[in-house]
Design an enzyme around this catalytic site. Structure first.
Site, PDB file in Angstrom:
ATOM      1  N   GLY A   1       0.536  -0.987  -0.074  1.00  0.00           N
ATOM      2  CA  GLY A   1      -0.244   0.103   0.186  1.00  0.00           C
ATOM      3  C   GLY A   1       0.797   1.263   0.203  1.00  0.00           C
ATOM      4  O   GLY A   1       1.846   1.841  -0.441  1.00  0.00           O
TER       5      GLY A   1
ATOM      6  N   GLU B   1       6.263  -3.637   0.785  1.00  0.00           N
ATOM      7  CA  GLU B   1       6.177  -3.063   0.280  1.00  0.00           C
ATOM      8  C   GLU B   1       5.000  -1.830  -0.337  1.00  0.00           C
ATOM      9  O   GLU B   1       3.582  -1.968  -0.330  1.00  0.00           O
ATOM     10  CB  GLU B   1       5.734  -4.347  -1.462  1.00  0.00           C
ATOM     11  CG  GLU B   1       5.634  -4.152  -2.489  1.00  0.00           C
ATOM     12  CD  GLU B   1       5.256  -2.666  -3.186  1.00  0.00           C
ATOM     13  OE1 GLU B   1       6.030  -2.035  -3.476  1.00  0.00           O
ATOM     14  OE2 GLU B   1       3.988  -3.163  -3.727  1.00  0.00           O
TER      15      GLU B   1
ATOM     16  N   CYS C   1       2.491   1.081  -8.701  1.00  0.00           N
ATOM     17  CA  CYS C   1       2.917   1.982  -7.884  1.00  0.00           C
ATOM     18  C   CYS C   1       4.806   1.965  -8.650  1.00  0.00           C
ATOM     19  O   CYS C   1       5.190   2.036  -8.182  1.00  0.00           O
ATOM     20  CB  CYS C   1       3.551   1.104  -6.145  1.00  0.00           C
ATOM     21  SG  CYS C   1       3.657  -0.707  -6.310  1.00  0.00           S
TER      22      CYS C   1
END
Length: 487
Positions: free
Chosen positions: A221, A244, A278
């Site tokens: 997240g 992560e 991400c």
């Protein structure tokens, strides 16, 4: 309203009711009651009770269930992809790819368990040295909304293979995907209590993260939330914390022969998944001069033609909506702050409808912003930074506390070797988009981007701890005694 899965049964939550909505239509997709602190307590207790039998089960038996889960994913690919598309807004073509990746992760995770953990033996004098790996116990898995099936799966699958039991808290923006995934686990034959689902918003997450009976917490997240979790578990070395998180990722564009290929990879890097990966490039570093001018003009030309649409549109769009109308308005506000600091809009971002998550791909030139915020704007908002030479580009690329992904588009192989040696990131690509990652390679970064590598081989490392033994089948006196001992 029976939307929690505890001890092998669907049950009602005792917390507040919440709902998820399709960000492209505002249609309500899912509604249910969140898990209260007592519900979380029951879920953790269920996982604790199930741990002894599950961890004692033969590895092949555990893998058989996990492989059955993969087979069911293939069978139900379209239904799960449709739920992913409805709840997140991502186009069906991309949602189908996500489900396929979930299924493919199973064989990779089983191989990783054997190669990175598993059991290894080496002969030694008077016996044998044995390295085994043991599960931690009960682990909490927190999932994000951008890949609500694939990314939690990258924690859950290796955790179960290793013999852990799981309490899963998905994003409150994608509860329907979580329910559909857990139903597949149930139908695969996972024993009661091995995987428990607690739906909810912040209070549910806090109750789970604060629970004193979890042995590990695996999180994918935002960096802000991950940093809070890291602070929370300070002084608790008994908790395995795998984070992560995001990144302020740079893509460096050198002078190349095929400018359209460079533009294509920049578009993929910045705007794939509506910029909600991400690993997406947040900063595109472009050389000063005529080539850089041509590149930026071509990038703007192609990006301006991208039209976001609903997840099941025909023909399929490149981009869907971002996750919510609120997320869209935050992106527009972030753009306004950057413009206030001196950024020049090349393509201005606009929110199509205040009730929906549709925004266009946007490009800002931030070269003249003196104090550029080191932030991750999670959406299709690309920042152009002009540089003088490769050393300048690398220095600017490394000017971040994050370190998830980075990329170089260059014809010169020597430039690539210079770049890969100097750049600070966990995923570093050459002539590929920044968000191109191999499922069989470690996934993660340095700095504020995280502390572990989920979703591939290295996930096995944090899902089990090594237990070293020296063993002899026969108890006997040694051939020689230590000095000072007399028998």
């Amino acid at each position: 309203m029976t939307e929690l899965f505890i001890d092998g049964a669907w049950v009602d939550g005792a917390g507040p009711v919440f709902a998820s909505r399709n960000p492209g239509t505002n249609e309500r997709v899912w509604e249910g009651a969140s898990a209260s602190a007592d519900d979380v307590e029951r879920a953790v207790a269920s996982a604790r009770r199930a741990f002894a039998a599950w961890s004692a089960l033969d590895l092949d038996a555990r893998c058989t269930i996990v492989k059955r889960f993969a087979a069911l994913l293939v069978e139900r690919k379209e239904a799960l992809a449709t739920m992913i598309g409805r709840e997140t807004g991502k186009p069906l073509w991309e949602a189908r790819t996500e489900v396929a990746s979930m299924a493919a992760k199973v064989d990779i995770s089983i191989t990783a368990y054997h190669e990175r953990t598993g059991e290894k033996r080496a002969p030694m004098a008077d016996g044998v040295a044995v390295l085994r790996h043991r599960p931690h116990g009960v682990v909490a898995v927190f999932g994000p909304y951008n890949f609500p099936g694939h990314l939690p799966n990258g924690h859950i699958v290796p955790a179960l293979i290793a013999g852990n039991t799981v309490v899963f808290k998905p994003s409150e923006l994608a509860p329907g995907v979580a329910r559909a995934t857990v139903e597949i686990w149930r139908d695969a034959g996972l024993p009661a209590g091995v995987l428990n689902l607690v739906q909810g918003e912040k209070d549910t997450g806090v109750a789970l993260a604060n629970h004193r009976q979890i042995d590990g917490l695996f999180f994918t997240g935002s960096s802000d939330t991950g940093t809070l979790l890291h602070k929370q578990f300070g002084g608790r070395p008994e908790i395995v914390l795998a984070l992560e998180m995001g990144g302020n990722n740079p893509l460096v564009v050198a002078e190349v022969e095929d400018i359209d290929a460079a533009v294509h990879h920049a578009i993929q890097s910045a705007f794939l998944s509506a910029g909600q990966r991400c690993t997406c490039a947040r900063r595109i570093l472009v050389p000063r001069g005529a080539f850089g001018d041509r590149f930026v003009a071509r990038l703007a030309d192609v990006a301006s033609k991208i039209t976001a649409s609903v997840f099941d549109a025909d023909p399929q769009p490149f981009m869907g909506a971002v996750i919510s109308a609120r997320a869209a308005s935050r992106l527009v506000a972030a753009q306004a702050r950057l413009v206030g600091l001196g950024a020049s809009p090349i393509i201005e971002m606009k929110q199509r409808d205040p009730a929906l998550g549709f925004v266009n791909a946007a490009i800002l030139d931030v070269t003249n912003v003196r104090e550029l915020p080191d932030e991750e704007h999670f959406g299709p908002l690309a920042q152009i930074v002009r540089y003088t030479d490769l050393d300048d580009a690398i220095a600017r690329a490394n000017d971040t506390a994050f370190g998830l992904s980075a990329g170089l588009l260059a014809d010169d192989e020597q430039a690539w070797h210079t770049f890969r040696r100097a750049i600070r990131a966990g995923i570093v690509n050459w002539n590929r988009p920044t968000n191109g990652a191999s499922s069989a390679a470690p996934f993660g970064g340095a700095g504020r981007s995280g502390n572990h590598r989920p979703s591939a081989y290295y996930a096995a490392d944090y899902c089990a701890y090594p237990m070293a033994s020296v063993e002899s089948a026969q108890l006997q006196m040694p051939a020689s005694l230590s000095p000072g001992l007399h028998f």
